[in-house]
Design an enzyme around this catalytic site. Structure first.
Site, PDB file in Angstrom:
ATOM      1  N   ASP A  46       0.830  -1.214   0.000  1.00 45.56           N
ATOM      2  CA  ASP A  46       0.000   0.000   0.000  1.00 45.56           C
ATOM      3  C   ASP A  46       0.860   1.258   0.000  1.00 45.56           C
ATOM      4  O   ASP A  46       0.524   2.256  -0.639  1.00 45.56           O
ATOM      5  CB  ASP A  46      -0.929   0.013   1.217  1.00 45.56           C
ATOM      6  CG  ASP A  46      -2.010  -1.042   1.088  1.00 45.56           C
ATOM      7  OD1 ASP A  46      -2.222  -1.529  -0.048  1.00 45.56           O
ATOM      8  OD2 ASP A  46      -2.625  -1.395   2.116  1.00 45.56           O
ATOM      9  N   GLU A 131      -5.874 -30.578 -19.116  1.00 47.46           N
ATOM     10  CA  GLU A 131      -6.035 -29.414 -18.233  1.00 47.46           C
ATOM     11  C   GLU A 131      -7.372 -29.505 -17.508  1.00 47.46           C
ATOM     12  O   GLU A 131      -8.276 -30.162 -17.996  1.00 47.46           O
ATOM     13  CB  GLU A 131      -6.068 -28.123 -19.079  1.00 47.46           C
ATOM     14  CG  GLU A 131      -4.822 -27.873 -19.867  1.00 47.46           C
ATOM     15  CD  GLU A 131      -5.029 -26.773 -20.907  1.00 47.46           C
ATOM     16  OE1 GLU A 131      -6.011 -26.012 -20.811  1.00 47.46           O
ATOM     17  OE2 GLU A 131      -4.197 -26.696 -21.821  1.00 47.46           O
ATOM     18  N   LYS A 133     -11.030 -28.412 -16.609  1.00 49.65           N
ATOM     19  CA  LYS A 133     -12.051 -27.626 -17.299  1.00 49.65           C
ATOM     20  C   LYS A 133     -12.756 -26.796 -16.230  1.00 49.65           C
ATOM     21  O   LYS A 133     -13.616 -27.294 -15.497  1.00 49.65           O
ATOM     22  CB  LYS A 133     -13.038 -28.536 -18.018  1.00 49.65           C
ATOM     23  CG  LYS A 133     -14.083 -27.781 -18.795  1.00 49.65           C
ATOM     24  CD  LYS A 133     -14.792 -28.715 -19.730  1.00 49.65           C
ATOM     25  CE  LYS A 133     -15.991 -28.151 -20.438  1.00 49.65           C
ATOM     26  NZ  LYS A 133     -16.530 -26.883 -20.064  1.00 49.65           N
ATOM     27  N   ASP A 135     -15.035 -24.301 -14.329  1.00 51.74           N
ATOM     28  CA  ASP A 135     -16.426 -23.917 -14.513  1.00 51.74           C
ATOM     29  C   ASP A 135     -16.569 -22.427 -14.243  1.00 51.74           C
ATOM     30  O   ASP A 135     -16.950 -22.009 -13.160  1.00 51.74           O
ATOM     31  CB  ASP A 135     -17.302 -24.740 -13.565  1.00 51.74           C
ATOM     32  CG  ASP A 135     -18.742 -24.745 -14.016  1.00 51.74           C
ATOM     33  OD1 ASP A 135     -19.032 -24.218 -15.109  1.00 51.74           O
ATOM     34  OD2 ASP A 135     -19.585 -25.281 -13.277  1.00 51.74           O
ATOM     35  N   TYR A 246      -5.257 -20.346 -20.944  1.00 52.79           N
ATOM     36  CA  TYR A 246      -4.854 -21.605 -21.562  1.00 52.79           C
ATOM     37  C   TYR A 246      -4.676 -21.555 -23.069  1.00 52.79           C
ATOM     38  O   TYR A 246      -4.311 -22.565 -23.663  1.00 52.79           O
ATOM     39  CB  TYR A 246      -5.845 -22.721 -21.218  1.00 52.79           C
ATOM     40  CG  TYR A 246      -7.296 -22.336 -21.463  1.00 52.79           C
ATOM     41  CD1 TYR A 246      -8.103 -21.939 -20.406  1.00 52.79           C
ATOM     42  CD2 TYR A 246      -7.841 -22.360 -22.735  1.00 52.79           C
ATOM     43  CE1 TYR A 246      -9.411 -21.576 -20.605  1.00 52.79           C
ATOM     44  CE2 TYR A 246      -9.161 -22.000 -22.948  1.00 52.79           C
ATOM     45  CZ  TYR A 246      -9.942 -21.607 -21.884  1.00 52.79           C
ATOM     46  OH  TYR A 246     -11.242 -21.231 -22.088  1.00 52.79           O
ATOM     47  N   LYS A 339     -16.271 -34.694 -19.581  1.00 51.11           N
ATOM     48  CA  LYS A 339     -17.161 -34.092 -18.590  1.00 51.11           C
ATOM     49  C   LYS A 339     -17.360 -35.028 -17.410  1.00 51.11           C
ATOM     50  O   LYS A 339     -17.525 -36.231 -17.588  1.00 51.11           O
ATOM     51  CB  LYS A 339     -18.523 -33.820 -19.229  1.00 51.11           C
ATOM     52  CG  LYS A 339     -18.474 -32.783 -20.334  1.00 51.11           C
ATOM     53  CD  LYS A 339     -18.600 -31.397 -19.798  1.00 51.11           C
ATOM     54  CE  LYS A 339     -20.067 -31.067 -19.591  1.00 51.11           C
ATOM     55  NZ  LYS A 339     -20.233 -29.626 -19.323  1.00 51.11           N
ATOM     56  N   CYS A 433     -43.740 -29.555  17.140  1.00 54.85           N
ATOM     57  CA  CYS A 433     -43.187 -30.781  16.577  1.00 54.85           C
ATOM     58  C   CYS A 433     -44.315 -31.596  15.943  1.00 54.85           C
ATOM     59  O   CYS A 433     -45.314 -31.886  16.602  1.00 54.85           O
ATOM     60  CB  CYS A 433     -42.507 -31.599  17.663  1.00 54.85           C
ATOM     61  SG  CYS A 433     -41.980 -33.214  17.057  1.00 54.85           S
ATOM     62  N   CYS A 436     -44.641 -35.012  18.190  1.00 54.02           N
ATOM     63  CA  CYS A 436     -45.087 -35.095  19.590  1.00 54.02           C
ATOM     64  C   CYS A 436     -45.851 -33.852  20.035  1.00 54.02           C
ATOM     65  O   CYS A 436     -46.353 -33.808  21.153  1.00 54.02           O
ATOM     66  CB  CYS A 436     -43.897 -35.349  20.515  1.00 54.02           C
ATOM     67  SG  CYS A 436     -42.802 -33.932  20.687  1.00 54.02           S
ATOM     68  N   CYS A 451     -36.890 -29.978  18.425  1.00 60.19           N
ATOM     69  CA  CYS A 451     -37.933 -30.505  19.287  1.00 60.19           C
ATOM     70  C   CYS A 451     -37.214 -30.848  20.586  1.00 60.19           C
ATOM     71  O   CYS A 451     -36.295 -31.665  20.594  1.00 60.19           O
ATOM     72  CB  CYS A 451     -38.553 -31.747  18.665  1.00 60.19           C
ATOM     73  SG  CYS A 451     -39.510 -32.689  19.858  1.00 60.19           S
ATOM     74  N   CYS A 456     -38.938 -37.924  21.975  1.00 54.04           N
ATOM     75  CA  CYS A 456     -39.906 -37.724  20.889  1.00 54.04           C
ATOM     76  C   CYS A 456     -39.900 -38.930  19.955  1.00 54.04           C
ATOM     77  O   CYS A 456     -38.845 -39.384  19.512  1.00 54.04           O
ATOM     78  CB  CYS A 456     -39.540 -36.465  20.112  1.00 54.04           C
ATOM     79  SG  CYS A 456     -40.565 -36.230  18.645  1.00 54.04           S
TER      80      CYS A 456
HETATM   81  S1  IVH Z   1     -10.253 -25.044 -24.548  1.00 53.18           S
HETATM   82  C1  IVH Z   1     -10.509 -24.246 -28.899  1.00 53.18           C
HETATM   83  N1  IVH Z   1      -9.500 -25.314 -22.047  1.00 53.18           N
HETATM   84  O1  IVH Z   1     -15.070 -24.838 -21.410  1.00 53.18           O
HETATM   85  C2  IVH Z   1     -10.375 -24.128 -27.441  1.00 53.18           C
HETATM   86  N2  IVH Z   1     -11.721 -24.593 -22.453  1.00 53.18           N
HETATM   87  O2  IVH Z   1     -17.291 -26.316 -22.702  1.00 53.18           O
HETATM   88  C3  IVH Z   1     -11.624 -24.512 -26.747  1.00 53.18           C
HETATM   89  N3  IVH Z   1     -13.019 -24.130 -20.423  1.00 53.18           N
HETATM   90  O3  IVH Z   1     -15.939 -22.431 -23.776  1.00 53.18           O
HETATM   91  C4  IVH Z   1     -11.611 -24.271 -25.297  1.00 53.18           C
HETATM   92  N4  IVH Z   1     -11.412 -24.631 -18.993  1.00 53.18           N
HETATM   93  O4  IVH Z   1     -14.962 -21.616 -21.555  1.00 53.18           O
HETATM   94  C5  IVH Z   1     -10.513 -24.978 -22.873  1.00 53.18           C
HETATM   95  N5  IVH Z   1      -8.682 -25.594 -19.897  1.00 53.18           N
HETATM   96  C6  IVH Z   1      -9.667 -25.242 -20.718  1.00 53.18           C
HETATM   97  C7  IVH Z   1     -10.922 -24.823 -20.233  1.00 53.18           C
HETATM   98  C8  IVH Z   1     -11.929 -24.503 -21.144  1.00 53.18           C
HETATM   99  C9  IVH Z   1     -12.666 -24.212 -19.138  1.00 53.18           C
HETATM  100  C10 IVH Z   1     -14.347 -23.741 -20.916  1.00 53.18           C
HETATM  101  C11 IVH Z   1     -14.302 -22.738 -22.028  1.00 53.18           C
HETATM  102  C12 IVH Z   1     -15.133 -23.364 -23.132  1.00 53.18           C
HETATM  103  C13 IVH Z   1     -15.944 -24.363 -22.405  1.00 53.18           C
HETATM  104  C14 IVH Z   1     -16.384 -25.478 -23.334  1.00 53.18           C
END
Ligand code: IVH
Length: 697
Positions: A46, A131, A133, A135, A246, A339, A433, A436, A451, A456
């Site tokens: 800071d 990698e 995925k 969310d 990525y 998935k 309750c 009872c 309760c 009971c």
């Molecule tokens: S690669 C051509 N890598 O998942 C490249 N996607 O269901 C395509 N997502 O729209 C995406 N982690 O938002 C890629 N390590 C990862 C990811 C990733 C999350 C998401 C991304 C994509 C969605 C597809």
């Protein structure tokens, strides 16, 4: 004030100082938010920032777009502008199981053989990067000559929204590319990443929203989306958003600059060198089966990650090949999402019914229109408690989001407000309750309604099921349905009645033949020989788990001695290792109850009165785990008692719940979400069984 009106020349040393401060602050920011390894305190940080602010306010011409003082600017006057992406932002095809992934590779082989360069390209197929995925939400960050100039959402893949001001406010977004580890930064670079909110931060945010009476978010993804699509970047700045990058979607080399990486693996390394946050669990494989095994290992490990993932992504490492493979619709052929089983779905809340827990807590349960979530059909889910229902404004008739994770009981996360028809009914908490009729109470500091009647009838089935469960008296053949039958037939009104059951009683029940009846009676008889600690667990004293039960059994040696001591003073109990004030108070209340004494007397008459030599408090003072306290969640390679005994033999301690005194949370298969969350909140390290064994080496 413009430059022309006030030609205050900036002294060269001040300009140099500002440049140095900028670089230094950006570097500390990178160390803190990307590497998670700060080297200075917040106060020192800071101080640097304030010094830069002071200089910039005196000489505004020194402000640069990558200045760390520029993270938060003014909100745009009207909504977000549109941004056309340099290249279409593609999506991903899905694989829902191992067979789907293998089929993906088979398709690639055929495609290469038919359309591409045969042998050479075929070889390149066996090189993958896996990698997580994440969310979250796709974002695209653009840098001109190393400076962050634009941030956009994915939108429809061709045109997104300009959220530059908001992304600037996200601390792990580099405002300038790092130049230290590259020969030159690219003239133009667009990077794709995922913005998300870590789970612990999401929970904290919801907690704060609740306290402020503001709306809560159903999941981290919604929270991240809501935070990024704020018109006011000041709000985004206050939300704990993170980023992992990525992919490169656009690239023009700088003067004498490095060329664009040719593989996915190099891309991740290159992005890291430029200062972007990159996942540290990405891995490279030269064999699809190994890549698949890595993916599936995360079906369980995902609970220990600090952020939500909905699968893993398998990508061909060779980007040129991936490019030549092209795409189908919006899905590139060269990558696939593996998935994981879904953890949430929406359905209709038809009704709420009440069950009562072992300790008298009233639990509202959702009666749902059956829905498939991650391979099972869910028709019932918990609604936690009535405060939660009110806070989330869940109504009967609502379309609701239902979640399940691992072996956690499915629960209703919240309503889909946009789907309301106006015919939904508000849910009112009961005052009496339903079993009872006694007036319900609220215990200090707790949200659940209780309760207060220890006897009971609504608790009976839970109490008996708990008594016979494998961690307690371990009576096999007494599932919930049979317990319900026994109660229904008036054969058992407390756990001691189990020991008075006769064969004729059982034969009178539905689906009970000679053999099954005899087996059950034998199991009941055998349970009389269970050690005292299991009986104590089975009695279901509030807050007393396996560990506390064992400590009490060791100390007192019999139920009579325990009751005697506990009724006299809860303080005496607290002297025991593993028994804190809450447990001591609860045991003491239990011991004083008339119904407890009656039940114990009845058990004794039935021949249930295990004894052992009382032991004074003494632990193993040395041993490799001395001074460390462990909590276990999930299933390990051996029964829990065996692991506990092993830890104790190494000098360590095991307790039932995670607290700031916990040294490690040991995470097995199908761990409990609440312990994991608590450990995350308190920064308690989580380890697997192997790491536990290593600690004792
Ligand atoms: S690669 C051509 N890598 O998942 C490249 N996607 O269901 C395509 N997502 O729209 C995406 N982690 O938002 C890629 N390590 C990862 C990811 C990733 C999350 C998401 C991304 C994509 C969605 C597809």
């Amino acid at each position: 004030m413009s430059k022309n009106e006030t030609p205050t020349a900036v002294p060269p040393d001040v300009a140099a100082r500002a440049a140095r401060l900028r670089a230094e602050i950006n570097e500390h920011n990178y160390r803190y938010h990307v590497l998670d390894a700060p080297v200075i305190s917040d106060a020192e940080f800071d101080a640097l920032l304030n010094e830069l602010r002071a200089i910039e306010s005196q000489y505004p011409e020194l402000i640069t777009p990558d200045s760390p003082t520029q993270r938060v600017g003014a909100p745009p006057a009207e909504g977000f502008a549109k941004v056309r992406h340099a290249q279409p932002i593609l999506s991903l095809g899905n694989a829902f199981d191992v067979a789907d992934v293998r089929a993906w590779r088979d398709r690639l082989v055929r495609y290469v053989q038919q359309n591409l360069d045969g042998e050479d390209d075929l070889r390149k197929l066996d090189d993958y990067v896996v990698e997580p995925k994440i969310d979250g939400l796709t974002v695209v960050l653009t840098y001109a000559d190393g400076i962050f100039v634009q941030g956009a959402t994915r939108g429809d893949g061709l045109v997104g929204e300009d959220i530059t001001a908001n992304l600037r406010a996200v601390r792990s977004v580099p405002l300038a590319l790092r130049r230290t580890d590259v020969s030159a930064v690219p003239a133009r670079l667009s990077v794709r990443g995922e913005a998300f909110m870590p789970i612990a931060d999401f929970e904290q945010l919801n907690e704060a929203q609740r306290a402020a009476g503001e709306r809560t978010f159903a999941n981290p993804r919604n929270a991240a989306a809501g935070s990024l699509r704020q018109l006011d970047p000041n709000l985004t700045a206050r939300r704990p958003l993170r980023l992992l990058c990525y992919a490169i979607v656009d690239f023009a080399p700088g003067v004498a600059g490095e060329a664009m990486p040719r593989t996915q693996w190099e891309t991740l390394g290159y992005l890291r060198r430029l200062g972007f946050p990159v996942s540290d669990i990405a891995q490279r494989f030269d064999d699809l089966e190994a890549a698949i095994a890595y993916c599936t290992s995360y079906i369980e490990k995902r609970d220990a990650l600090p952020f939500e993932i909905d699968g893993m992504v398998i990508k061909l490492n060779d980007l040129d090949l991936a490019q030549r493979l092209g795409y189908v619709g919006k899905d590139p052929r060269g990558a696939i999402a593996f998935k994981f089983p879904a953890r949430e779905a929406t359905t209709i809340l038809k009704d709420v019914n009440i069950t009562i827990g072992r300790t008298g807590n009233i639990v509202p349960n959702a009666v749902l229109e059956p829905v498939h979530i991650g391979g099972i059909t869910v028709a019932n889910a918990t609604l936690h408690n009535y405060d939660d229902i009110a806070r989330k404004d869940i109504r009967i008739g609502d379309r609701v989001i239902v979640k399940r994770a691992g072996d956690v009981i499915p629960y209703v996360a919240g309503p889909v407000v946009a789907a309301r028809t106006g015919r939904e009914r508000v849910i009112t908490p009961p005052t009496e309750c339903p079993f009872c009729g006694m007036s319900l109470v609220r215990r200090e500091g707790e949200v659940a309604l209780y309760c207060p009647n220890a006897d009971c009838p609504g608790r009976l089935d839970r109490a008996i099921s708990h008594f016979v469960s494998s961690g307690a008296m371990d009576i096999e053949g007494l599932g919930e349905k049979i317990v319900a039958q026994l109660i229904e037939a008036g054969l058992v009104a407390d756990v001691a009645d189990l020991y008075a059951l006769k064969k004729e009683d059982l034969l009178g029940l539905e689906r009970f033949a000679e053999r099954k009846a005899q087996k059950l009676l034998d199991a009941i008889e055998a349970s009389k020989r269970q050690p005292l600690e299991r009986l104590i667990v089975g009695l279901g004293i509030r807050h007393v788990g396996e560990v506390a039960a064992r400590a009490l059994a060791d100390r007192f040696g019999s139920l009579d001695a325990l009751i005697e001591a506990a009724a006299e003073s809860p303080e005496a109990l607290q002297a025991i290792e593993g028994v804190g004030p809450v447990i001591a108070q609860s045991v003491s209340e239990w011991a004083k109850r008339e119904s407890t004494r009656a039940l114990i007397a009845k058990l004794k008459r039935a021949g249930v009165d295990p004894r052992q030599a009382p032991r004074s408090a003494a632990g193993q003072a040395d041993g490799p785990l001395a001074g460390r306290t462990f909590v276990i969640t999930g299933t390990l390679s051996q029964p829990r008692e065996a692991i506990v005994a092993w830890i104790e033999a190494q000098g360590g301690k095991v307790t039932d719940s995670v607290s700031k005194n916990t040294s490690y949370l040991i995470v097995g298969d199908a761990p409990g979400a609440s312990k994991i969350n608590k450990a995350r909140q308190l920064n308690v390290p989580m380890i697997g069984e192997e790491e536990l064994r290593n600690l004792a080496r």
